[in-house]
Design an enzyme around this catalytic site. Structure first.
Site, PDB file in Angstrom:
ATOM      1  N   THR A 125       0.822  -1.211   0.000  1.00  6.56           N
ATOM      2  CA  THR A 125       0.000   0.000   0.000  1.00  6.56           C
ATOM      3  C   THR A 125       0.854   1.259   0.000  1.00  6.56           C
ATOM      4  OG1 THR A 125      -1.509   1.273   1.421  1.00  6.56           O
ATOM      5  CG2 THR A 125      -0.119  -0.314   2.537  1.00  6.56           C
ATOM      6  N   ASP A 126       0.277   2.340  -0.523  1.00  6.92           N
ATOM      7  CA  ASP A 126       0.983   3.627  -0.480  1.00  6.92           C
ATOM      8  C   ASP A 126       1.144   4.138   0.953  1.00  6.92           C
ATOM      9  OD1 ASP A 126      -1.681   4.335   0.012  1.00  6.92           O
ATOM     10  OD2 ASP A 126      -1.822   5.787  -1.626  1.00  6.92           O
ATOM     11  N   GLU A 127       0.361   3.566   1.883  1.00  6.76           N
ATOM     12  CA  GLU A 127       0.429   4.059   3.272  1.00  6.76           C
ATOM     13  C   GLU A 127       1.785   3.801   3.922  1.00  6.76           C
ATOM     14  OE1 GLU A 127      -2.902   3.481   5.790  1.00  6.76           O
ATOM     15  OE2 GLU A 127      -4.332   3.623   4.156  1.00  6.76           O
ATOM     16  N   TYR A 150      -1.342  -0.427  11.188  1.00  3.84           N
ATOM     17  CA  TYR A 150      -1.602  -1.116   9.911  1.00  3.84           C
ATOM     18  C   TYR A 150      -0.462  -0.881   8.927  1.00  3.84           C
ATOM     19  CZ  TYR A 150      -3.228  -1.517   5.085  1.00  3.84           C
ATOM     20  OH  TYR A 150      -3.309  -1.797   3.733  1.00  3.84           O
ATOM     21  N   LYS A 154       2.407  -3.417   7.217  1.00  2.00           N
ATOM     22  CA  LYS A 154       2.589  -3.617   5.768  1.00  2.00           C
ATOM     23  C   LYS A 154       4.028  -3.275   5.356  1.00  2.00           C
ATOM     24  CE  LYS A 154      -0.210  -4.608   3.140  1.00  2.00           C
ATOM     25  NZ  LYS A 154      -0.727  -5.937   2.677  1.00  2.00           N
TER      26      LYS A 154
HETATM   27  P1  NAD Z   1     -10.107  -6.992   2.869  1.00  2.00           P
HETATM   28  O1  NAD Z   1     -10.035  -6.655   4.314  1.00  2.00           O
HETATM   29  O2  NAD Z   1     -11.352  -6.682   2.117  1.00  2.00           O
HETATM   30  O3  NAD Z   1      -9.826  -8.561   2.665  1.00  2.00           O
HETATM   31  C1  NAD Z   1      -8.814  -9.235   3.351  1.00  2.00           C
HETATM   32  C2  NAD Z   1      -9.026 -10.734   3.141  1.00  2.00           C
HETATM   33  O4  NAD Z   1      -7.944 -11.428   3.786  1.00  2.00           O
HETATM   34  C3  NAD Z   1     -10.311 -11.269   3.734  1.00  2.00           C
HETATM   35  O5  NAD Z   1     -10.952 -12.128   2.817  1.00  2.00           O
HETATM   36  C4  NAD Z   1      -9.859 -12.041   4.970  1.00  2.00           C
HETATM   37  O6  NAD Z   1     -10.712 -13.125   5.311  1.00  2.00           O
HETATM   38  C5  NAD Z   1      -8.479 -12.507   4.522  1.00  2.00           C
HETATM   39  N1  NAD Z   1      -7.570 -12.785   5.652  1.00  2.00           N
HETATM   40  C6  NAD Z   1      -7.329 -11.985   6.731  1.00  2.00           C
HETATM   41  N2  NAD Z   1      -6.447 -12.589   7.552  1.00  2.00           N
HETATM   42  C7  NAD Z   1      -6.108 -13.775   6.983  1.00  2.00           C
HETATM   43  C8  NAD Z   1      -5.236 -14.822   7.337  1.00  2.00           C
HETATM   44  N3  NAD Z   1      -4.527 -14.789   8.492  1.00  2.00           N
HETATM   45  N4  NAD Z   1      -5.133 -15.890   6.528  1.00  2.00           N
HETATM   46  C9  NAD Z   1      -5.853 -15.947   5.380  1.00  2.00           C
HETATM   47  N5  NAD Z   1      -6.719 -14.996   4.992  1.00  2.00           N
HETATM   48  C10 NAD Z   1      -6.840 -13.900   5.791  1.00  2.00           C
HETATM   49  O7  NAD Z   1      -8.847  -6.296   2.208  1.00  2.00           O
HETATM   50  P2  NAD Z   1      -8.710  -5.594   0.776  1.00  2.00           P
HETATM   51  O8  NAD Z   1      -9.186  -4.206   0.868  1.00  2.00           O
HETATM   52  O9  NAD Z   1      -9.248  -6.495  -0.258  1.00  2.00           O
HETATM   53  O10 NAD Z   1      -7.108  -5.524   0.671  1.00  2.00           O
HETATM   54  C11 NAD Z   1      -6.380  -6.619   0.140  1.00  2.00           C
HETATM   55  C12 NAD Z   1      -4.901  -6.295   0.225  1.00  2.00           C
HETATM   56  O11 NAD Z   1      -4.633  -5.116  -0.520  1.00  2.00           O
HETATM   57  C13 NAD Z   1      -4.394  -6.029   1.635  1.00  2.00           C
HETATM   58  O12 NAD Z   1      -3.131  -6.628   1.769  1.00  2.00           O
HETATM   59  C14 NAD Z   1      -4.272  -4.510   1.725  1.00  2.00           C
HETATM   60  O13 NAD Z   1      -3.236  -4.144   2.599  1.00  2.00           O
HETATM   61  C15 NAD Z   1      -3.931  -4.171   0.294  1.00  2.00           C
HETATM   62  N6  NAD Z   1      -4.364  -2.824  -0.160  1.00  2.00           N
HETATM   63  C16 NAD Z   1      -5.667  -2.447  -0.031  1.00  2.00           C
HETATM   64  C17 NAD Z   1      -6.072  -1.200  -0.513  1.00  2.00           C
HETATM   65  C18 NAD Z   1      -7.506  -0.744  -0.400  1.00  2.00           C
HETATM   66  O14 NAD Z   1      -7.788   0.412  -0.738  1.00  2.00           O
HETATM   67  N7  NAD Z   1      -8.431  -1.565   0.048  1.00  2.00           N
HETATM   68  C19 NAD Z   1      -5.143  -0.360  -1.123  1.00  2.00           C
HETATM   69  C20 NAD Z   1      -3.807  -0.781  -1.237  1.00  2.00           C
HETATM   70  C21 NAD Z   1      -3.440  -2.043  -0.770  1.00  2.00           C
HETATM   71  O1  TDX Z   2     -15.821   6.749   8.707  1.00  2.00           O
HETATM   72  C1  TDX Z   2     -14.841   7.228   8.091  1.00  2.00           C
HETATM   73  N1  TDX Z   2     -14.706   8.598   7.991  1.00  2.00           N
HETATM   74  C2  TDX Z   2     -13.664   9.190   7.360  1.00  2.00           C
HETATM   75  O2  TDX Z   2     -13.592  10.415   7.287  1.00  2.00           O
HETATM   76  C3  TDX Z   2     -13.832   6.404   7.486  1.00  2.00           C
HETATM   77  C4  TDX Z   2     -13.939   4.903   7.578  1.00  2.00           C
HETATM   78  C5  TDX Z   2     -12.789   7.025   6.844  1.00  2.00           C
HETATM   79  N2  TDX Z   2     -12.690   8.372   6.793  1.00  2.00           N
HETATM   80  C6  TDX Z   2     -11.537   8.984   6.110  1.00  2.00           C
HETATM   81  C7  TDX Z   2     -10.176   8.485   6.588  1.00  2.00           C
HETATM   82  C8  TDX Z   2      -9.341   8.555   5.337  1.00  2.00           C
HETATM   83  O3  TDX Z   2      -8.796   9.860   5.195  1.00  2.00           O
HETATM   84  O4  TDX Z   2     -11.620   8.588   4.738  1.00  2.00           O
HETATM   85  C9  TDX Z   2     -10.321   8.309   4.207  1.00  2.00           C
HETATM   86  C10 TDX Z   2     -10.307   6.875   3.695  1.00  2.00           C
HETATM   87  O5  TDX Z   2     -10.414   6.042   4.837  1.00  2.00           O
HETATM   88  P1  TDX Z   2     -10.450   4.438   4.699  1.00  2.00           P
HETATM   89  O6  TDX Z   2     -11.530   4.045   3.745  1.00  2.00           O
HETATM   90  O7  TDX Z   2     -10.483   3.875   6.075  1.00  2.00           O
HETATM   91  O8  TDX Z   2      -9.074   4.151   3.950  1.00  2.00           O
HETATM   92  P2  TDX Z   2      -7.562   4.501   4.343  1.00  2.00           P
HETATM   93  O9  TDX Z   2      -7.378   4.660   5.795  1.00  2.00           O
HETATM   94  O10 TDX Z   2      -7.113   5.625   3.447  1.00  2.00           O
HETATM   95  O11 TDX Z   2      -6.834   3.122   3.891  1.00  2.00           O
HETATM   96  C11 TDX Z   2      -7.277   2.435   2.693  1.00  2.00           C
HETATM   97  O12 TDX Z   2      -6.397   2.677   1.635  1.00  2.00           O
HETATM   98  C12 TDX Z   2      -5.108   2.125   1.715  1.00  2.00           C
HETATM   99  C13 TDX Z   2      -7.386   0.932   2.946  1.00  2.00           C
HETATM  100  O13 TDX Z   2      -8.246   0.700   4.042  1.00  2.00           O
HETATM  101  C14 TDX Z   2      -6.033   0.324   3.191  1.00  2.00           C
HETATM  102  O14 TDX Z   2      -6.141  -1.090   3.309  1.00  2.00           O
HETATM  103  C15 TDX Z   2      -5.133   0.649   2.045  1.00  2.00           C
HETATM  104  O15 TDX Z   2      -3.833   0.202   2.310  1.00  2.00           O
END
Ligand code: NAD
Ligand code: TDX
Length: 345
Positions: A125-127, A150, A154
């Site tokens: 992730t970019d985070e 988190y 990562k």
């Molecule tokens: P998500 O939370 O929707 O899904 C995570 C999945 O992993 C779930 O199906 C969960 O059951 C499974 N899981 C959790 N712990 C596990 C374990 N110990 N063993 C096996 N399975 C397990 O997450 P997402 O948003 O789909 O993100 C997927 C990946 O992409 C993550 O690694 C996250 O860090 C990365 N990522 C997400 C975003 C975003 O915006 N959502 C952006 C950049 C990177």
């Molecule tokens: O209730 C909320 N109110 C609010 O203002 C929530 C849930 C979020 N926010 C803000 C926080 C952030 O600035 O919105 C922005 C986005 O929040 P999230 O959806 O929680 O995402 P973020 O924290 O940016 O992280 C997401 O992007 C990078 C994913 O959850 C991560 O898994 C990924 O790595």
């Protein structure tokens, strides 16, 4: 036939990725290893459960036996999505983040070391880069400066993955993507939370001043980029993946309310997230230049389609919000919730 191991395939990005892999009659075999935590919803993949090219294993990436089972029969590509993914939860309790996001990656890397795979994609992730001021963008050379448990977990996994390339020659590529949006996202993240709350005329809890900036990418563009990294990315390299859509949270909130015809009075400013990163922005020049991949989805269209998806799939998110999706899970996977279900091989 290409053999893929996808971990965390029942989550948001993983399920979109598996659906894309299995589309268009591609010659693949996909093993999905997922623990089914609160964020893993097997219903996301109901449409491919009987596909002969797919098998599901319920298991934990921290469990070497479960991981060995996933690798049984060999693998060409491993794409690790499995993670605890929600920043707010990591502030509440970081232990599952360290355990799954760090130790789980170590277990996967150990299995991959001797498996003769072509590529291990660590989905990061970019985070991990921390927070930006109003100027500049993260490049792959930006220092790691994670601010939440988190993102620290990562970043740790990224370093571990890199070390397996340097020490053992395990062909690892690391991707660092910005905020994803699209169908099947668990309604705890900003966009699906606000869409579903607005549809129920519930408050939208906007953190702080609402001016934090995220760079949004449609999940389909992220998945396409990940496939390219798996197939053509260089081992040992890091690839930033961005959407080129920087928006403040308040802008996103207003877009959602406008598209649903709901009033801005639903917006409720709440206490800021501790350590809240101000701005993320991705420089994805390397991805474009070396792999020829760039995002295709127009942001306005993507948001409109996404809002429409949540409007049309009310039952999907209502089951999650009310906890009833576990009913589907019990029906499919047994009352004890631990039985394994495999597709034909
Ligand atoms: P998500 O939370 O929707 O899904 C995570 C999945 O992993 C779930 O199906 C969960 O059951 C499974 N899981 C959790 N712990 C596990 C374990 N110990 N063993 C096996 N399975 C397990 O997450 P997402 O948003 O789909 O993100 C997927 C990946 O992409 C993550 O690694 C996250 O860090 C990365 N990522 C997400 C975003 C975003 O915006 N959502 C952006 C950049 C990177
Ligand atoms: O209730 C909320 N109110 C609010 O203002 C929530 C849930 C979020 N926010 C803000 C926080 C952030 O600035 O919105 C922005 C986005 O929040 P999230 O959806 O929680 O995402 P973020 O924290 O940016 O992280 C997401 O992007 C990078 C994913 O959850 C991560 O898994 C990924 O790595």
């Amino acid at each position: 036939m290409a053999r893929w191991i996808v971990t965390g395939g029942c989550g948001f990005i993983g399920s979109n990725f598996i659906l894309a892999l299995l589309s268009d009659g591609q010659d693949v075999f996909v093993t999905n290893l997922d623990l089914l935590t609160y964020a893993g919803n097997p219903e996301n993949l109901a449409g491919v459960e009987s596909d002969q090219r797919y098998r599901f294993l319920r298991g934990d990436i921290r469990d070497p036996c479960a991981v060995a089972e996933a690798f049984r029969g060999g693998a060409d590509y491993v794409v690790n999505f499995a993670a605890e993914s929600h920043v707010d939860r990591s502030i509440h309790d970081s232990s599952p983040f360290i355990s799954t996001n760090v130790v789980g990656v170590q277990v996967l890397l150990d299995a991959a070391r001797s498996a003769g795979i072509r590529k291990f994609v660590q989905v990061s992730t970019d985070e991990v880069y921390g927070s930006l001021g109003s100027e500049g963008r993260f490049t792959e050379a930006s220092p790691l400066s994670p601010n939440s448990p988190y993102s620290a977990s990562k970043a740790s996994a990224d370093l571990l993955a890199r070390s397996y390339w340097r020490t053992f020659g395990t062909p690892v590529a690391i991707t660092r993507c910005s905020n994803n949006y699209g169908p099947l996202q668990f309604p705890e993240k900003l966009i699906p939370l606000f869409v579903t709350n607005a549809l129920c005329d519930r408050n939208l809890p906007l953190y702080g001043d609402g001016l934090n900036v995220r760079d949004w990418i449609h999940v389909s563009d992220h998945c396409r980029a990940l496939m390219k990294v798996a197939e053509a990315g260089k081992p040992g390299e890091i690839y930033n993946i961005g959407g080129g859509n920087e928006r403040t949270n308040i802008e996103i909130t207003r877009m959602i309310l406008k598209s649903l015809g709901k009033p801005e009075t639903l917006i409720t400013p709440v206490r800021d997230r501790p350590g809240h990163d101000r701005r993320y922005a991705i420089d994805d020049t390397k991805m474009r230049a070396e792999l020829g991949v760039e995002p295709e989805m127009d942001f306005g269209d993507g948001i409109a389609r996404t809002v429409e998806w949540y409007v049309r799939n009310r039952e999907w998110w209502t089951r999650i919000k009310t906890g009833q999706y576990m009913e589907y899970y019990r029906k499919q996977y047994g009352a004890d919730g631990i039985c394994r279900r495999e597709g034909a091989r």
